[in-house]
Design an enzyme around this catalytic site. Structure first.
Site, short mmCIF file in Angstrom:
data_model
loop_
_atom_site.label_atom_id
_atom_site.label_comp_id
_atom_site.label_asym_id
_atom_site.label_seq_id
_atom_site.Cartn_x
_atom_site.Cartn_y
_atom_site.Cartn_z
N CYS A 61 -7.04 0.71 -0.26
CA CYS A 61 -7.09 1.14 1.70
C CYS A 61 -7.80 2.40 1.86
O CYS A 61 -7.88 2.26 2.81
CB CYS A 61 -6.06 0.75 1.97
N CYS A 70 -2.50 3.11 -0.38
CA CYS A 70 -2.97 2.45 -1.67
C CYS A 70 -4.31 2.94 -1.75
O CYS A 70 -5.37 3.33 -1.44
CB CYS A 70 -2.76 0.66 -2.41
N GLU A 74 -3.35 -1.88 6.88
CA GLU A 74 -4.56 -0.87 7.30
C GLU A 74 -6.30 -1.90 7.15
O GLU A 74 -6.63 -1.29 8.32
CB GLU A 74 -4.86 -0.27 6.01
N HIS A 129 -3.86 -6.26 3.64
CA HIS A 129 -2.93 -4.97 3.71
C HIS A 129 -3.50 -4.70 5.24
O HIS A 129 -4.29 -4.40 5.63
CB HIS A 129 -3.41 -3.92 3.70
#
Length: 153
Positions: free
Chosen positions: A86, A83, A55, A53
């Site tokens: 993260c 999410c 992040e 992801h």
């Protein structure tokens, strides 16, 4: 210190992710002195990695740049509510501030779902600012998923 938005850089990363066929999410990590120390967009498909992801990738790069697994005083700018995975990574990195654009009622882990930072077992609670660049971030996501649906028909 004067507040300066870095959401435009995060949106640039989101647009680049969309161009790669990734869900358009972008992230930027800013050091306490205002320097951008890391930036990336989603790369889960490109890297065949469900943890890639925006992040996570930006946090990894910022930690390498800092020479530490901790980023106190740093700010993470991201186009979509993180999410739970993260958010937990941010807590572990001790990120100072999280700024995000669009809310994610389906998969978010900050204001929705797991609400990681509100959990009594959270190791760290960053300052959180939501809704910065929200409309543009939402528009990117809606366009991306709309195009996917159109192609599937």
């Amino acid at each position: 210190m004067t507040f300066r938005s870095h959401m435009d850089e995060a949106l640039e990363e989101a647009r680049a992710a969309a161009a790669r066929g990734e869900v358009p999410v972008g992230a930027v990590v800013v050091a306490p002195d205002g320097r951008v120390v890391a930036r990336d967009g989603n790369r889960t498909r490109e890297l065949s990695d469900p943890t890639a992801h925006a992040e996570i990738l930006a946090l990894r790069a910022a930690c390498r740049a800092a020479g530490s697994e901790r980023l106190p005083g740093h700010t993470l700018w991201v186009t979509l509510e993180p999410c739970a995975m993260c958010a937990a990574a941010m807590a572990n990195a001790r990120i100072g501030r999280l700024v995000y654009g669009a809310a994610d009622p389906k998969s978010g882990g900050v204001a929705h779902g797991a609400r990681v930072f509100q959990h009594p077992q959270a190791h760290h609670h960053p300052e959180i600012l939501a809704g910065i660049g929200e409309l543009e971030a939402e528009a990117l996501l809606q366009s991306f998923f709309g195009d996917l649906r159109t192609r599937a028909e």
